[in-house]
Design an enzyme around this catalytic site. Structure first.
Site, PDB file in Angstrom:
ATOM      1  N   GLY A 118      -0.011 -54.198  20.122  1.00  0.00           N
ATOM      2  CA  GLY A 118       0.111 -54.274  18.657  1.00  0.00           C
ATOM      3  C   GLY A 118      -1.124 -54.836  17.979  1.00  0.00           C
ATOM      4  N   GLY A 154      -5.732 -64.489  15.892  1.00  0.00           N
ATOM      5  CA  GLY A 154      -5.671 -63.523  14.794  1.00  0.00           C
ATOM      6  C   GLY A 154      -6.960 -63.408  14.004  1.00  0.00           C
ATOM      7  N   ASP A 295      -4.920 -48.111  23.905  1.00  0.00           N
ATOM      8  CA  ASP A 295      -4.656 -48.727  22.600  1.00  0.00           C
ATOM      9  C   ASP A 295      -5.892 -48.663  21.709  1.00  0.00           C
ATOM     10  OD1 ASP A 295      -5.351 -50.620  24.785  1.00  0.00           O
ATOM     11  OD2 ASP A 295      -5.646 -52.031  23.147  1.00  0.00           O
TER      12      ASP A 295
HETATM   13  P1  AMP Z   1      -9.019 -55.144  21.972  1.00  0.00           P
HETATM   14  O1  AMP Z   1      -9.352 -55.097  23.420  1.00  0.00           O
HETATM   15  O2  AMP Z   1      -9.990 -55.913  21.115  1.00  0.00           O
HETATM   16  O3  AMP Z   1      -8.762 -53.799  21.409  1.00  0.00           O
HETATM   17  O4  AMP Z   1      -7.665 -56.006  21.811  1.00  0.00           O
HETATM   18  C1  AMP Z   1      -6.543 -55.804  22.634  1.00  0.00           C
HETATM   19  C2  AMP Z   1      -5.344 -56.477  22.039  1.00  0.00           C
HETATM   20  O5  AMP Z   1      -5.598 -57.871  21.841  1.00  0.00           O
HETATM   21  C3  AMP Z   1      -4.897 -55.944  20.683  1.00  0.00           C
HETATM   22  O6  AMP Z   1      -3.509 -56.010  20.637  1.00  0.00           O
HETATM   23  C4  AMP Z   1      -5.544 -56.908  19.727  1.00  0.00           C
HETATM   24  O7  AMP Z   1      -4.880 -56.943  18.493  1.00  0.00           O
HETATM   25  C5  AMP Z   1      -5.391 -58.220  20.477  1.00  0.00           C
HETATM   26  N1  AMP Z   1      -6.396 -59.215  20.079  1.00  0.00           N
HETATM   27  C6  AMP Z   1      -7.704 -59.253  20.368  1.00  0.00           C
HETATM   28  N2  AMP Z   1      -8.297 -60.336  19.838  1.00  0.00           N
HETATM   29  C7  AMP Z   1      -7.333 -61.023  19.165  1.00  0.00           C
HETATM   30  C8  AMP Z   1      -7.302 -62.235  18.404  1.00  0.00           C
HETATM   31  N3  AMP Z   1      -8.389 -62.982  18.220  1.00  0.00           N
HETATM   32  N4  AMP Z   1      -6.114 -62.601  17.871  1.00  0.00           N
HETATM   33  C9  AMP Z   1      -5.017 -61.868  18.050  1.00  0.00           C
HETATM   34  N5  AMP Z   1      -4.975 -60.738  18.759  1.00  0.00           N
HETATM   35  C10 AMP Z   1      -6.109 -60.310  19.321  1.00  0.00           C
HETATM   36 MG    MG Z   2      -8.023 -52.740  20.201  1.00  0.00          MG
END
Ligand code: AMP
Ligand code: MG
Length: 565
Positions: A118, A154, A295
Site C-alpha cells: 500500500g 510516512g 508494486d
Molecule cells: P518502495 O520500495 O519505495 O516502492 O516502497 C515499498 C513500500 O514501502 C511501499 O508500500 C511504500 O509505501 C513503503 N514505504 C517506503 N518508505 C516509506 C516510509 N518512509 N514511510 C512509510 N512507508 C514507506
Molecule cells: Mg513503491
C-alpha cells in the site's frame, strides 16, 4: 496528529486559477474503501483505499516546480506562488473537491510475494478533471503516515525527493513514459535515515513531492485482492480501470462488451504492450530503475517510483545502482526486459480468476515479446541512424554493446559520437589496407572515422587494447551506412533525436543534492533547465555532457544508492 477537519478546504487565493480547478474522485466514488479513516497501521481487507489526511508540516517552502506540469494542469505562476497552493503541495491544506486517500496494494518484492504494502507515504489528494476530459491525479509523496506505513514514518528525505522530481521531469523530456512531478516542497522537518543501512541513522531535511499521473494504479493493486481470493473486488477494479483509464478499449466500434473476457484480454494485451515500450525506452536512454518490484509497476506503462535508480555511464549490462540488490542484481540494466515480463506473468496470474483459461493471458504475454522486439528494432535503427533495422543490424548493435562493455565506453557519449561516421563502401574482405578504406582507416588512428569516439572511454588502456576491434566495427558501420537510404541530414536528425546528450547522471544529481543540503537550490534549477532539452547541444553547458569524473566512481549517491529514502 491531523484530522480531516483540520484540513478543511481552503478557498483559492489570487484569483480564478485555483478556484477553477475541478476535482472528481472516481476511484473513491466507484470502488469500495476502508470504513475506518486515519493513519493507524493495519491490514485492510475488502477495500482498495483508506481515507487519510496528510500530516501538516511546520515550515513549507516550494523549492522548485515544473512549468510544463503546472501549465498542463492550468496553473499559472501566480497560482504556483500562492500561499494556498504552497500549503496544498506541502499537505497543510486542501482545495475544494480534494478527498485524500492512500491506495491499498500488494506486490512481489525481489521475487517473493510480500502481501499487503500500500501507499505508506503517498497520499492522493484527488483526480483533477481538465476541460478537455483528461484526468490527472495529484499525489503527495512523503506527506505523513497512512494505514500502510507499517513501521516507517510516512516521510521522504529531501535527497530522494530531489532525485524523484528531477528524474521524472527528465524522463518526460527524453520521451519516456513516466509519472510527472509538479513540485518539490521542503517541510522544515527532519527525517531520520540510515543511508547505507550500517547502523548510523542521522537526521536530514525532509520534503514532499507532488506527483501527477492519470493513474497511480500498480500491478500490485490487482495482485492483492487476487491473492486474498477477493475476486469480486478484483473484477470491480478491472472494470473500473478499463472504464476510467483505457476507455478506448470499450468504446471502439465492435469492442467487446464491458465485463467480458474478451475485453479483459484486450486490456491485458495493452498493458503488456505499454510495459514493453516503456522498458525499451529505458534501454534506449540507459536508465536503470533499480527496484522493479510489482508494486512499482504502473498499470499504464509509466515509469513510477523513482528510488535507487541510476543511469548507465560506462556501458555495463550487469550494473545496478541499488546496493540493496547488490548480491543477486535482479534489477540490473540488461535484465530489465526479462524482469518486466516476469512481472507481467505475476499480473497475469493475478487476473486469471477473470478468465476461463490461460490462452488469452498467454497471448498478452506474447504481445509483450513482439512489441518489445518491434520497439527494440525501431530503437536500433534510430540510434544508429538507419532508415530501417535489418536482420544483420541486430548483430551490429550487439557487437557494439559488447565492445562498449569490454572497452569501458560511456554509453551516452558513444552513441552521440557515432553520428560522425560517414557512409563508405568498404570491401568486406581485404582488411584495413584495402583501397576503399585508406585514409579513414590509417592504422595509426583507429578512430579516424569518428574522432570524438576517442574521448568516450573511462580507461584509455582498455580503449587502446580494443582499438583494432573498434576500427573493424567502425568499418562495418560505415559500410552499412553506405547501403542505407537516409540522406546525411536525415540521418543526423534521426540520431540526434534518439541519442540524448544530457542525462541525469548519478553524480550530477548528487552534486545538486549536496548543494541543496547547504540551502543552495541553484544546481537543482540548472539541471531541471538543462534536462528540458536533452537532445540539443547547449552552448556553455558542455560540462554536463562529459564523462563521469573519477571521484564519483565509488561515491555513495553517485554510483550506488540504497533504498533508504
Ligand atoms: P518502495 O520500495 O519505495 O516502492 O516502497 C515499498 C513500500 O514501502 C511501499 O508500500 C511504500 O509505501 C513503503 N514505504 C517506503 N518508505 C516509506 C516510509 N518512509 N514511510 C512509510 N512507508 C514507506
Ligand atoms: Mg513503491
Amino acid at each position: 496528529m491531523s484530522t480531516l477537519d483540520s484540513l478543511a478546504p481552503t478557498p483559492g487565493q489570487g484569483g480564478a486559477p485555483l478556484d477553477a480547478l475541478r476535482f472528481e474522485n472516481r476511484f473513491l466514488a466507484e470502488l469500495p474503501g476502508d470504513p475506518v479513516s486515519g493513519p493507524r497501521r493495519r491490514e485492510v481487507r475488502g477495500a482498495l483505499w483508506s481515507r487519510v489526511s496528510p500530516e501538516p508540516v511546520p515550515a513549507p517552502t516550494v523549492l522548485v516546480w515544473s512549468r510544463e506540469v503546472a501549465q498542463m494542469l492550468g496553473l499559472n505562476a501566480q497560482a504556483m506562488g500562492s500561499d494556498t497552493l504552497r500549503d496544498v503541495l506541502a499537505g497543510n491544506a486542501l482545495l475544494p473537491g480534494m478527498d485524500p486517500f492512500a491506495g491499498n496494494y500488494g506486490g512481489h518484492q525481489f521475487g517473493h510475494w510480500a502481501g499487503q504494502l500500500g501507499d505508506g507515504r503517498a497520499i492522493s489528494l484527488g483526480e483533477q478533471l481538465l476541460a478537455d476530459g483528461r484526468r490527472f491525479e495529484w499525489q503527495l509523496k512523503g506527506a505523513g503516515p497512512t494505514p500502510y506505513a507499517r513501521t516507517a514514518d510516512g516521510r521522504a528525505a529531501l535527497r530522494s525527493s530531489i532525485r524523484e522530481f528531477l528524474c521524472s521531469e527528465a524522463m518526460h523530456h527524453l520521451g519516456v513514459p513516466t509519472t510527472r512531478a509538479l513540485s518539490l516542497v521542503a517541510t522544515g522537518q527532519a527525517v531520520v535515515r540510515d543511508v547505507m543501512y550500517d547502523g548510523h541513522p542521522a537526521p536530514e531535511p525532509g520534503a514532499v513531492v507532488c506527483r501527477i499521473a492519470p493513474s497511480f494504479l500498480r500491478f500490485g493493486h490487482f495482485e492483492l485482492p487476487s491473492a486474498r481470493g477477493e475476486t469480486d473486488l478484483l473484477r470491480r477494479l478491472a472494470d473500473f480501470t478499463i472504464a476510467r483509464d483505457f476507455p478506448h478499449l470499450a468504446t471502439a466500434a465492435g469492442a467487446p462488451a464491458a465485463g467480458s473476457e474478451a475485453l479483459y484480454a484486450e486490456w491485458f494485451g495493452e498493458i503488456c504492450a505499454r510495459t514493453a515500450r516503456m522498458v525499451a525506452e529505458w534501454m534506449r536512454v540507459g536508465f536503470v530503475h533499480g527496484v522493479m518490484n510489482t508494486d512499482n509497476m504502473s498499470i499504464l506503462g509509466l515509469t513510477i517510483d523513482y528510488g535507487p535508480y541510476g543511469w548507465i555511464d560506462d556501458y555495463d549490462p550487469d550494473w545496478t545502482p541499488n546496493t540493496t540488490d547488490a548480491q543477486g542484481r535482479r534489477y540490473r540494466f540488461g535484465w530489465q526486459p526479462a524482469v518486466a515480463r516476469w512481472n507481467l506473468v505475476r499480473l497475469a496470474q493475478a487476473l486469471s480468476p477473470l478468465f476461463g483459461d490461460a490462452a488469452p493471458l498467454q497471448d498478452g504475454l506474447a504481445r509483450f515479446g513482439s512489441t518489445y522486439a518491434d520497439a527494440d528494432r525501431d530503437i536500433v535503427a534510430r540510434k544508429l541512424g538507419l532508415a530501417e533495422c535489418r536482420e544483420d543490424d541486430i548483430a551490429l548493435v550487439r557487437d557494439l554493446h559488447a565492445l562498449m562493455h569490454a572497452s569501458s565506453a560511456d554509453m551516452t557519449l558513444c552513441f552521440r559520437a557515432l553520428a560522425e561516421v560517414r557512409p563508405q563502401a568498404v570491401p568486406s574482405a581485404g582488411g584495413v589496407s584495402g583501397n576503399a578504406g585508406k585514409g579513414a582507416d590509417d592504422a595509426a588512428d583507429a578512430f579516424a572515422r569518428c574522432p570524438s569516439l576517442r574521448n568516450v572511454f573511462y580507461d584509455p588502456a582498455q580503449r587502446d587494447t580494443h582499438a583494432d576491434a573498434w576500427m573493424q566495427w567502425l568499418r562495418r558501420y560505415a559500410a552499412r551506412l553506405a547501403d542505407d537510404a537516409l540522406t546525411p541530414e536525415l540521418r543526423a536528425a534521426r540520431m540526434a533525436a534518439a541519442n540524448p546528450l544530457y542525462v541525469l547522471r548519478n553524480y550530477l544529481a548528487q552534486q545538486a543534492i549536496d548543494r541543496a543540503g547547504h540551502g543552495d537550490l541553484g544546481e537543482v534549477h540548472a539541471l531541471l533547465e538543462l534536462l528540458r532539452r536533452p537532445y540539443d547541444a547547449q552552448p556553455g553547458r558542455e560540462a554536463y555532457a562529459g564523462l563521469r569524473p573519477d571521484w564519483a566512481r565509488e561515491r555513495v549517491g553517485c554510483s550506488m544508492l540504497s533504498c533508504s529514502s
